[in-house]
Design a protein around this motif. Structure first.
Motif, PDB file in Angstrom:
ATOM      1  N   LYS A 240       0.822  -0.994  -0.195  1.00  0.00           N
ATOM      2  CA  LYS A 240       0.085   0.058   0.083  1.00  0.00           C
ATOM      3  C   LYS A 240       0.848   1.210  -0.021  1.00  0.00           C
ATOM      4  O   LYS A 240       2.231   1.277   0.587  1.00  0.00           O
ATOM      5  CB  LYS A 240      -1.224   0.024   1.265  1.00  0.00           C
ATOM      6  CG  LYS A 240      -0.239   0.263   2.723  1.00  0.00           C
ATOM      7  CD  LYS A 240      -1.284   0.261   3.609  1.00  0.00           C
ATOM      8  CE  LYS A 240      -0.623   0.344   5.062  1.00  0.00           C
ATOM      9  NZ  LYS A 240      -1.562   0.617   6.207  1.00  0.00           N
ATOM     10  N   MET A 241       0.328   2.386  -0.532  1.00  0.00           N
ATOM     11  CA  MET A 241       0.942   3.820  -0.555  1.00  0.00           C
ATOM     12  C   MET A 241       1.133   4.440   1.029  1.00  0.00           C
ATOM     13  O   MET A 241       0.316   3.990   1.689  1.00  0.00           O
ATOM     14  CB  MET A 241       0.586   4.296  -1.730  1.00  0.00           C
ATOM     15  CG  MET A 241       0.794   3.632  -3.191  1.00  0.00           C
ATOM     16  SD  MET A 241      -0.033   4.249  -4.565  1.00  0.00           S
ATOM     17  CE  MET A 241      -1.865   3.998  -4.161  1.00  0.00           C
ATOM     18  N   SER A 242       1.570   5.436   0.734  1.00  0.00           N
ATOM     19  CA  SER A 242       1.744   6.435   2.076  1.00  0.00           C
ATOM     20  C   SER A 242       1.388   7.933   1.615  1.00  0.00           C
ATOM     21  O   SER A 242       1.349   8.766   2.428  1.00  0.00           O
ATOM     22  CB  SER A 242       2.961   6.214   2.801  1.00  0.00           C
ATOM     23  OG  SER A 242       4.075   6.687   1.747  1.00  0.00           O
ATOM     24  N   TRP A 243       0.968   7.944   0.339  1.00  0.00           N
ATOM     25  CA  TRP A 243       0.947   9.537  -0.070  1.00  0.00           C
ATOM     26  C   TRP A 243      -0.386  10.033   0.491  1.00  0.00           C
ATOM     27  O   TRP A 243      -0.624  11.273   0.629  1.00  0.00           O
ATOM     28  CB  TRP A 243       1.134   9.742  -1.643  1.00  0.00           C
ATOM     29  CG  TRP A 243       2.344   9.321  -2.133  1.00  0.00           C
ATOM     30  CD1 TRP A 243       3.612   9.575  -1.542  1.00  0.00           C
ATOM     31  CD2 TRP A 243       2.773   8.386  -3.144  1.00  0.00           C
ATOM     32  NE1 TRP A 243       4.754   9.022  -2.197  1.00  0.00           N
ATOM     33  CE2 TRP A 243       4.139   8.294  -3.233  1.00  0.00           C
ATOM     34  CE3 TRP A 243       1.999   7.603  -3.957  1.00  0.00           C
ATOM     35  CZ2 TRP A 243       4.854   7.398  -4.056  1.00  0.00           C
ATOM     36  CZ3 TRP A 243       2.747   6.679  -4.726  1.00  0.00           C
ATOM     37  CH2 TRP A 243       4.106   6.555  -4.967  1.00  0.00           C
ATOM     38  N   TRP A 244      -1.542   9.139   0.209  1.00  0.00           N
ATOM     39  CA  TRP A 244      -2.927   9.838   0.425  1.00  0.00           C
ATOM     40  C   TRP A 244      -3.078   9.793   1.751  1.00  0.00           C
ATOM     41  O   TRP A 244      -2.516   9.147   2.731  1.00  0.00           O
ATOM     42  CB  TRP A 244      -3.749   9.042  -0.576  1.00  0.00           C
ATOM     43  CG  TRP A 244      -3.518   8.788  -1.770  1.00  0.00           C
ATOM     44  CD1 TRP A 244      -3.035   7.808  -2.256  1.00  0.00           C
ATOM     45  CD2 TRP A 244      -3.465   9.738  -2.804  1.00  0.00           C
ATOM     46  NE1 TRP A 244      -2.840   8.080  -3.859  1.00  0.00           N
ATOM     47  CE2 TRP A 244      -2.831   9.372  -4.027  1.00  0.00           C
ATOM     48  CE3 TRP A 244      -3.645  11.399  -2.932  1.00  0.00           C
ATOM     49  CZ2 TRP A 244      -2.824  10.101  -5.082  1.00  0.00           C
ATOM     50  CZ3 TRP A 244      -3.674  11.898  -3.939  1.00  0.00           C
ATOM     51  CH2 TRP A 244      -3.314  11.512  -5.153  1.00  0.00           C
ATOM     52  N   ASN A 247      -6.561   5.263   4.304  1.00  0.00           N
ATOM     53  CA  ASN A 247      -6.154   3.606   4.113  1.00  0.00           C
ATOM     54  C   ASN A 247      -6.749   3.114   2.619  1.00  0.00           C
ATOM     55  O   ASN A 247      -5.985   2.369   1.986  1.00  0.00           O
ATOM     56  CB  ASN A 247      -6.306   2.867   5.364  1.00  0.00           C
ATOM     57  CG  ASN A 247      -5.405   2.970   6.380  1.00  0.00           C
ATOM     58  OD1 ASN A 247      -4.390   3.664   6.317  1.00  0.00           O
ATOM     59  ND2 ASN A 247      -6.164   2.729   7.493  1.00  0.00           N
ATOM     60  N   ASN A 250      -4.772   4.537  -0.295  1.00  0.00           N
ATOM     61  CA  ASN A 250      -3.555   4.146  -0.311  1.00  0.00           C
ATOM     62  C   ASN A 250      -3.398   2.602  -0.806  1.00  0.00           C
ATOM     63  O   ASN A 250      -2.242   2.207  -0.900  1.00  0.00           O
ATOM     64  CB  ASN A 250      -2.975   4.547   1.046  1.00  0.00           C
ATOM     65  CG  ASN A 250      -2.263   5.513   1.089  1.00  0.00           C
ATOM     66  OD1 ASN A 250      -1.908   6.352   0.102  1.00  0.00           O
ATOM     67  ND2 ASN A 250      -2.483   6.143   2.384  1.00  0.00           N
ATOM     68  N   ARG A 279      -2.416   5.849  -8.157  1.00  0.00           N
ATOM     69  CA  ARG A 279      -3.577   5.280  -7.449  1.00  0.00           C
ATOM     70  C   ARG A 279      -4.133   4.381  -8.317  1.00  0.00           C
ATOM     71  O   ARG A 279      -3.689   4.121  -9.306  1.00  0.00           O
ATOM     72  CB  ARG A 279      -4.564   6.506  -7.288  1.00  0.00           C
ATOM     73  CG  ARG A 279      -5.279   7.053  -8.340  1.00  0.00           C
ATOM     74  CD  ARG A 279      -6.402   7.944  -8.182  1.00  0.00           C
ATOM     75  NE  ARG A 279      -7.436   7.005  -7.902  1.00  0.00           N
ATOM     76  CZ  ARG A 279      -8.675   7.424  -7.754  1.00  0.00           C
ATOM     77  NH1 ARG A 279      -9.051   8.808  -8.226  1.00  0.00           N
ATOM     78  NH2 ARG A 279      -9.742   6.549  -7.357  1.00  0.00           N
TER      79      ARG A 279
END
Length: 530
Positions: A240-244, A247, A250, A279
């Motif tokens: 999962k990402m951490s920019w947005w 949860n 991401n 995304r």
């Protein structure tokens, strides 16, 4: 038993068996289940799989068409007026995207791969020569510098502004299409590079993207569950990402858009992770289509994908910082693209809030030219035709300390959009049609059995009717012969002709009474006693 009767009985027995077996197979769906099970096993990302080689080296040609928005009235916009743009293009490039460094993991349930992309210019599909054609567009390095200095003191920003004026740098620049796409040495970035070597002195929308990949991917092969076929397990080591700011936003969902699981139905949502958008997006069924004689389902992003959080609360996670949201149809991706305030949308702000369209003269959004869609063969999940369309925009607004911006109205300004297309080649289409024909015949084999049973039933009815007709004819012949025999026997019976002459006296036995008139002489029969 006659031969005809034997044929009728045999036809009836075969007809009954065909109907019973065929209906039972249709109800039990034995052949459909068998085909589906085979597809689930065969369509996997394993070396023995038939689809593995096409996944590793995609045969359909992929084309990237770049369109630019040429600014025709920069002076009017700088004075507070509405900007006007003119679309130019396409400038078409053939995209080659083989999978490299393919490595199977965890007993073949996952596969690691890189996907470098190489672009080659295609003159015959282009509107001009990118090395010659000039485009006037926003000076993105200039905007990036202003954006980075926005939080600094007014004094520092003023000094930088004076220095940039001394270099003759304006908010809009005129460059060749090739320079804007593939890079040029920018004077502002060169100065910054001398102080901060980590800053590249070259700028281009596709700078360092020719021959490079978008990250390290690990995919599910579909060995454990066919629904996971082609889904991304990790991207650059991340699940999962951490920019947005949420949860859900991401999450890395779906495939990379190259493959999908077999046995797709119209009611499901398909997820694609777009690394260039930072995304995942979902696609919904639109309609049935036909491509090169192959039936397919069209899927496209619904309106809620880029809808404002006011109308679709699930999109609040894409507001960074939390609460700083744009309107419908646009997405700020500067959180994962350092530098300028970049915003993505569909071309010409298709499906976006009308305020973005009305802010610029020369935009004409329409579904036929600006919709992103994917045509999938539902049985195999293979993309038959794909069309990915995305527009790159930049936020222009007043920045204190930079006098050139003091009159402009805040605008999401279009730079260019790309139309990435791919259609199945003729050889692959022919193979697909053959495969689908075999699948259709095998799946409908029980119906063929039922059909044969119905045909034999009709034959049985015809035979029965003709046999009945034959029997009636035999009975008529027997009756005629009997009648003829009867009449023949009657003709042979003895009789005395009735006389027309007057009665003459004759000798009559004493014991026989006299009779008047004519009579038929027959042998006397004694009356039966009661």
């Amino acid at each position: 038993m006659t031969r005809r009767s034997c044929a009728i009985y045999a036809t009836g027995i075969v007809c009954a068996h065909l109907l019973i077996v065929g209906i039972a197979l249709v109800v039990a769906q034995v052949f459909q289940t068998m085909i589906h099970s085979r597809l689930k096993k065969e369509i996997t990302l394993t070396e023995k799989s038939q689809v593995f080689e096409s996944w590793k080296n995609p045969p359909p040609p992929v084309y990237m068409e770049y369109y630019f928005f040429n600014v025709t009235n920069p002076e009017v916009f700088l004075k507070g007026g509405k900007a006007a743009v003119q679309q130019i293009g396409p400038y078409t490039y053939r995209e080659y995207r083989p999978r490299e460094n393919v490595t199977f993991l965890e007993n073949g349930t996952k596969v690691y791969a890189l996907n470098p992309k190489t672009f080659v210019f295609v003159p015959e599909k282009s509107a001009g020569d990118p090395t010659v054609d000039i485009v006037r567009t926003v000076n993105i390095p200039f905007v990036a510098v202003m954006n980075e200095l926005n939080s600094y003191s007014f004094f520092l920003k003023t000094i930088v502004s004076v220095y940039m004026n001394s270099l003759g740098i304006e908010l809009f620049m005129s460059r060749t299409v090739h320079e804007v796409l593939w890079g040029f040495k920018d004077p502002v970035l060169t100065k910054i590079h001398s102080m901060k070597p980590e800053v590249d002195e070259y700028f281009g929308l596709m700078w360092k993207k020719n021959g490079t990949h978008e990250g390290e991917f690990v995919f599910h092969t579909g060995e454990e569950n066919y629904l996971d076929y082609g889904k991304i397990d990790t991207w650059n080591g991340l699940r999962k990402m951490s920019w947005w700011s949420s949860n859900q936003s991401n999450m890395i969902n779906g495939t990379d858009g190259a493959v999908f699981h077999p046995l797709i139905n119209r009611n499901e949502l398909l997820y694609i992770f777009a690394a260039d958008l930072c995304r995942s997006i979902h696609l919904a069924y639109v309609k049935d289509v036909e491509v090169k004689g192959i039936q397919a389902y069209r899927f496209a992003p619904p309106n809620d994908v880029l809808m404002s959080p006011k109308d679709n609360p699930t999109n609040e996670g894409f507001c960074v910082p939390a609460g700083d949201c744009l309107g419908t149809g646009v997405l700020k991706v500067s959180v994962c693209r350092e530098g300028a305030p970049i915003v993505v949308s569909f071309p010409h702000f298709y499906q976006a809030d009308p305020m973005y369209i009305n802010a610029i003269d020369g935009l004409n959004p329409n579904k036929e030219e600006h919709e992103t869609y994917l045509d999938l063969q539902p049985t195999t999940g293979v993309p038959i035709r794909a069309c990915k369309r995305a527009q790159l925009n930049i936020i222009l607004k007043r920045v204190p300390g930079f006098p050139k911006t003091k009159h402009i109205n805040e605008t999401i300004f279009p730079i260019m959009f790309v139309n990435e297309t791919a259609t199945i080649d003729d050889d692959s289409a022919s193979q697909m049609r053959t495969l689908l024909l075999i699948v259709t015949l095998v799946s409908n084999f029980p119906l063929l059995i039922v059909g044969m049973g119905i045909i034999l039933l009709l034959v049985l009815v015809v035979l029965f009717c003709r046999n009945r007709q034959k029997k009636n004819e035999v009975k008529r012949i027997d009756f005629t012969e009997a009648f003829h025999s009867f009449t023949t026997a009657k003709d042979d019976t003895a009789y005395t002709q009735v006389s027309d002459k007057p009665d003459e006296p004759s000798e009559t036995p004493a014991n026989q009474p006299m009779r008047n008139g004519s009579y038929i002489a027959m042998s006397p029969v004694e009356a039966q006693k009661c």
